[in-house]
Design a protein around this motif. Sequence first.
Motif, PDB file in Angstrom:
ATOM      1  N   ALA A   5       0.851  -1.192   0.000  1.00  0.00           N
ATOM      2  CA  ALA A   5       0.000   0.000   0.000  1.00  0.00           C
ATOM      3  C   ALA A   5       0.886   1.240   0.000  1.00  0.00           C
ATOM      4  CB  ALA A   5      -0.901  -0.006   1.238  1.00  0.00           C
ATOM      5  N   SER A   6       0.574   2.159  -0.880  1.00  0.00           N
ATOM      6  CA  SER A   6       1.352   3.394  -0.952  1.00  0.00           C
ATOM      7  C   SER A   6       0.989   4.297   0.212  1.00  0.00           C
ATOM      8  CB  SER A   6       1.087   4.128  -2.277  1.00  0.00           C
ATOM      9  OG  SER A   6      -0.282   4.428  -2.395  1.00  0.00           O
ATOM     10  N   SER A   7       1.982   4.961   0.763  1.00  0.00           N
ATOM     11  CA  SER A   7       1.732   5.860   1.883  1.00  0.00           C
ATOM     12  C   SER A   7       1.028   7.104   1.379  1.00  0.00           C
ATOM     13  CB  SER A   7       3.060   6.267   2.540  1.00  0.00           C
ATOM     14  OG  SER A   7       3.923   6.866   1.602  1.00  0.00           O
ATOM     15  N   PRO A   8       0.124   7.676   2.178  1.00  0.00           N
ATOM     16  CA  PRO A   8      -0.605   8.861   1.746  1.00  0.00           C
ATOM     17  C   PRO A   8       0.327  10.039   1.517  1.00  0.00           C
ATOM     18  CG  PRO A   8      -0.907   8.461   4.104  1.00  0.00           C
ATOM     19  CD  PRO A   8      -0.205   7.260   3.551  1.00  0.00           C
ATOM     20  N   ALA A   9      -0.019  10.835   0.521  1.00  0.00           N
ATOM     21  CA  ALA A   9       0.803  12.001   0.195  1.00  0.00           C
ATOM     22  C   ALA A   9       0.801  12.976   1.373  1.00  0.00           C
ATOM     23  CB  ALA A   9       0.259  12.686  -1.055  1.00  0.00           C
ATOM     24  N   ARG A  10       1.979  13.501   1.671  1.00  0.00           N
ATOM     25  CA  ARG A  10       2.087  14.431   2.786  1.00  0.00           C
ATOM     26  C   ARG A  10       1.644  15.820   2.351  1.00  0.00           C
ATOM     27  NH1 ARG A  10       7.911  15.137   5.434  1.00  0.00           N
ATOM     28  NH2 ARG A  10       8.269  16.025   3.369  1.00  0.00           N
ATOM     29  N   SER A  11       0.900  16.499   3.208  1.00  0.00           N
ATOM     30  CA  SER A  11       0.431  17.845   2.894  1.00  0.00           C
ATOM     31  C   SER A  11       1.602  18.813   2.877  1.00  0.00           C
ATOM     32  CB  SER A  11      -0.604  18.309   3.927  1.00  0.00           C
ATOM     33  OG  SER A  11      -1.734  17.480   3.922  1.00  0.00           O
ATOM     34  N   PRO A  12       1.519  19.857   2.055  1.00  0.00           N
ATOM     35  CA  PRO A  12       2.555  20.880   2.075  1.00  0.00           C
ATOM     36  C   PRO A  12       2.626  21.544   3.451  1.00  0.00           C
ATOM     37  CG  PRO A  12       1.099  21.156   0.175  1.00  0.00           C
ATOM     38  CD  PRO A  12       0.465  20.145   1.064  1.00  0.00           C
ATOM     39  N   LYS A  13       3.756  22.092   3.785  1.00  0.00           N
ATOM     40  CA  LYS A  13       3.878  22.818   5.045  1.00  0.00           C
ATOM     41  C   LYS A  13       2.908  23.991   5.058  1.00  0.00           C
ATOM     42  CE  LYS A  13       5.913  23.550   9.041  1.00  0.00           C
ATOM     43  NZ  LYS A  13       5.832  22.572  10.128  1.00  0.00           N
ATOM     44  N   ILE A  14       2.860  24.720   3.941  1.00  0.00           N
ATOM     45  CA  ILE A  14       1.923  25.839   3.783  1.00  0.00           C
ATOM     46  C   ILE A  14       1.124  25.611   2.506  1.00  0.00           C
ATOM     47  CG2 ILE A  14       1.688  28.340   3.492  1.00  0.00           C
ATOM     48  CD1 ILE A  14       4.380  28.644   4.917  1.00  0.00           C
ATOM     49  N   ARG A  15      -0.191  25.676   2.620  1.00  0.00           N
ATOM     50  CA  ARG A  15      -1.076  25.479   1.472  1.00  0.00           C
ATOM     51  C   ARG A  15      -2.098  26.611   1.439  1.00  0.00           C
ATOM     52  NH1 ARG A  15      -5.968  22.774   0.008  1.00  0.00           N
ATOM     53  NH2 ARG A  15      -5.804  21.659  -1.986  1.00  0.00           N
ATOM     54  N   ILE A  16      -2.105  27.358   0.350  1.00  0.00           N
ATOM     55  CA  ILE A  16      -3.015  28.496   0.201  1.00  0.00           C
ATOM     56  C   ILE A  16      -3.905  28.259  -1.013  1.00  0.00           C
ATOM     57  CG2 ILE A  16      -3.146  30.989  -0.271  1.00  0.00           C
ATOM     58  CD1 ILE A  16      -0.423  31.254   1.124  1.00  0.00           C
ATOM     59  N   ARG A  17      -5.187  28.493  -0.833  1.00  0.00           N
ATOM     60  CA  ARG A  17      -6.129  28.315  -1.927  1.00  0.00           C
ATOM     61  C   ARG A  17      -7.122  29.480  -1.973  1.00  0.00           C
ATOM     62  NH1 ARG A  17      -2.882  25.406  -3.236  1.00  0.00           N
ATOM     63  NH2 ARG A  17      -2.954  23.212  -3.912  1.00  0.00           N
ATOM     64  N   GLY A  18      -7.282  30.024  -3.179  1.00  0.00           N
ATOM     65  CA  GLY A  18      -8.319  31.025  -3.442  1.00  0.00           C
ATOM     66  C   GLY A  18      -8.252  32.239  -2.541  1.00  0.00           C
ATOM     67  N   LEU A  19      -7.048  32.769  -2.308  1.00  0.00           N
ATOM     68  CA  LEU A  19      -6.901  33.882  -1.370  1.00  0.00           C
ATOM     69  C   LEU A  19      -7.194  35.210  -2.070  1.00  0.00           C
ATOM     70  CD1 LEU A  19      -6.095  33.824   1.643  1.00  0.00           C
ATOM     71  CD2 LEU A  19      -3.868  34.719   0.953  1.00  0.00           C
ATOM     72  N   TYR A  20      -8.139  35.956  -1.486  1.00  0.00           N
ATOM     73  CA  TYR A  20      -8.538  37.273  -2.015  1.00  0.00           C
ATOM     74  C   TYR A  20      -8.413  38.321  -0.916  1.00  0.00           C
ATOM     75  CZ  TYR A  20     -10.651  35.077  -6.146  1.00  0.00           C
ATOM     76  OH  TYR A  20     -10.861  34.373  -7.312  1.00  0.00           O
ATOM     77  N   LYS A  21      -7.952  39.495  -1.303  1.00  0.00           N
ATOM     78  CA  LYS A  21      -7.925  40.625  -0.376  1.00  0.00           C
ATOM     79  C   LYS A  21      -8.006  41.927  -1.160  1.00  0.00           C
ATOM     80  CE  LYS A  21      -7.787  42.841   3.447  1.00  0.00           C
ATOM     81  NZ  LYS A  21      -8.947  42.768   4.373  1.00  0.00           N
ATOM     82  N   SER A  22      -8.966  42.759  -0.759  1.00  0.00           N
ATOM     83  CA  SER A  22      -9.134  44.080  -1.366  1.00  0.00           C
ATOM     84  C   SER A  22      -9.115  45.138  -0.282  1.00  0.00           C
ATOM     85  CB  SER A  22     -10.466  44.163  -2.128  1.00  0.00           C
ATOM     86  OG  SER A  22     -10.498  43.229  -3.190  1.00  0.00           O
ATOM     87  N   PHE A  23      -8.689  46.320  -0.671  1.00  0.00           N
ATOM     88  CA  PHE A  23      -8.755  47.493   0.197  1.00  0.00           C
ATOM     89  C   PHE A  23      -9.580  48.532  -0.542  1.00  0.00           C
ATOM     90  CE2 PHE A  23      -4.820  45.302   1.266  1.00  0.00           C
ATOM     91  CZ  PHE A  23      -4.915  45.220   2.649  1.00  0.00           C
ATOM     92  N   GLY A  24     -10.861  48.622  -0.165  1.00  0.00           N
ATOM     93  CA  GLY A  24     -11.756  49.479  -0.917  1.00  0.00           C
ATOM     94  C   GLY A  24     -11.935  48.932  -2.319  1.00  0.00           C
ATOM     95  N   SER A  25     -11.686  49.752  -3.325  1.00  0.00           N
ATOM     96  CA  SER A  25     -11.835  49.331  -4.714  1.00  0.00           C
ATOM     97  C   SER A  25     -10.559  48.712  -5.281  1.00  0.00           C
ATOM     98  CB  SER A  25     -12.236  50.525  -5.585  1.00  0.00           C
ATOM     99  OG  SER A  25     -11.234  51.540  -5.529  1.00  0.00           O
ATOM    100  N   LYS A  26      -9.490  48.689  -4.486  1.00  0.00           N
ATOM    101  CA  LYS A  26      -8.219  48.146  -4.962  1.00  0.00           C
ATOM    102  C   LYS A  26      -8.131  46.659  -4.627  1.00  0.00           C
ATOM    103  CE  LYS A  26      -3.197  48.745  -4.779  1.00  0.00           C
ATOM    104  NZ  LYS A  26      -3.077  48.659  -6.246  1.00  0.00           N
ATOM    105  N   HIS A  27      -8.094  45.829  -5.654  1.00  0.00           N
ATOM    106  CA  HIS A  27      -7.995  44.378  -5.481  1.00  0.00           C
ATOM    107  C   HIS A  27      -6.518  43.990  -5.469  1.00  0.00           C
ATOM    108  CE1 HIS A  27     -12.278  44.313  -6.130  1.00  0.00           C
ATOM    109  NE2 HIS A  27     -12.137  44.872  -7.328  1.00  0.00           N
ATOM    110  N   VAL A  28      -6.039  43.562  -4.318  1.00  0.00           N
ATOM    111  CA  VAL A  28      -4.606  43.277  -4.156  1.00  0.00           C
ATOM    112  C   VAL A  28      -4.294  41.808  -4.409  1.00  0.00           C
ATOM    113  CG1 VAL A  28      -2.634  43.395  -2.581  1.00  0.00           C
ATOM    114  CG2 VAL A  28      -4.393  45.178  -2.523  1.00  0.00           C
TER     115      VAL A  28
END
Length: 273
Positions: A5-28
Motif C-alpha cells: 500500500a502506498s503511503s498517503p501524500a504528505r500535505s505541504p507545510k503551507i497550502r493556500i487556496r483562493g486567497l482574495y484581499k481588497s482594500f476598498g476598490s483596490k484588489h490586491v
Amino acid sequence: MTEQASSPARSPKIRIRGLYKSFGSKHVLNGVDLDVEEGTSFVIIGGSGTGKSVLLRCILGLITPDAGTIEIDGRNVLSVPQREREAMIGEIGMLFQNGALFDSLTVWENVSFALLAPELRRHSETHPRLTRAQAKIRAGEILNQVGLDASVGDLSPSELSGGMQKRVGLARAIADRPKILFFDEPTTGLDPIMGAVIDGLIVDCVKQMGSTAIAITHDMASAQRIGDEAAMLYKGRLVWQGPASSLMNSGNPLVDQFTHGRREGPITMELRR
C-alpha cells in the motif's frame, strides 16, 4: 507478489487556496493558490504593489483575507480557535525589511525578545523557560551564528551599521528556532557584497534548522541564492512558478521582462489616479 500500500501524500507545510484581499476598490490578491513544501526555501518576486507583503501579512494573521484558506500543516489558520491560531503563528520567525529593531532595547534584548515576552513564549522541552541571564547567553550564541561577537549584544541598535542591523534582525528571527521563516526584502539597502553575506547567512540558518522559508524580494541575485523554488505575483495572481535557478530564463514574458528589467513588454506602469 502482493502490492504494498502506498503511503498517503504528505500535505505541504503551507497550502493556500483562493486567497482574495481588497482594500476598498483596490484588489490586491485575486485568487492566490500556493503550495510550499516542508524544508523548501520559496521566493516570491513581483513589482511594488503587487501584493507580496499583503500575502505574508495574511499568513501571519496581521491582515484578514476576504476569502480563501491558509493551511499550515493541514490546519486552516483562519478557522481554528484563537489560542490554536496564536500557537501556529508563534511557529513563524520574521526578518523585516528595515530590521524593525526596538530602539529602546539593547541588541541582546532584541534578539531574545520572543524568548522573554510572556505572550510569545512557547515553553516545552525544546523551548524551555529562560531567565534574563540565560536569554542573554542564548542571544550571544545566536549573534555568533550570524557572524557577530556576543559583545555586540550590549550595544543599542542605533550604534549598528545597516548590515549589522540586518544580522541582528536575522538573529531575532531564528532565536526561537521557528519551523517557518519569512524574509521581507532581506537585502534592501545593502551593498552587493553585504547582500550576498546576508543571503549566505539566511541559507545556512534555514538548512541548520530545517525550516521552511518564504522570501519576497526585488533582488534577482538574492532570489537565486536563497530560493529552491520561486514564483511571480502579478496583478494579485501567481503567474509563474518554477525552480529559482530558472528565474532568468523562465520563458514566461512577464517573468522575463521583470527579471531582466526591460522597459518594453507585457508589464506596463499604471498611473496613479
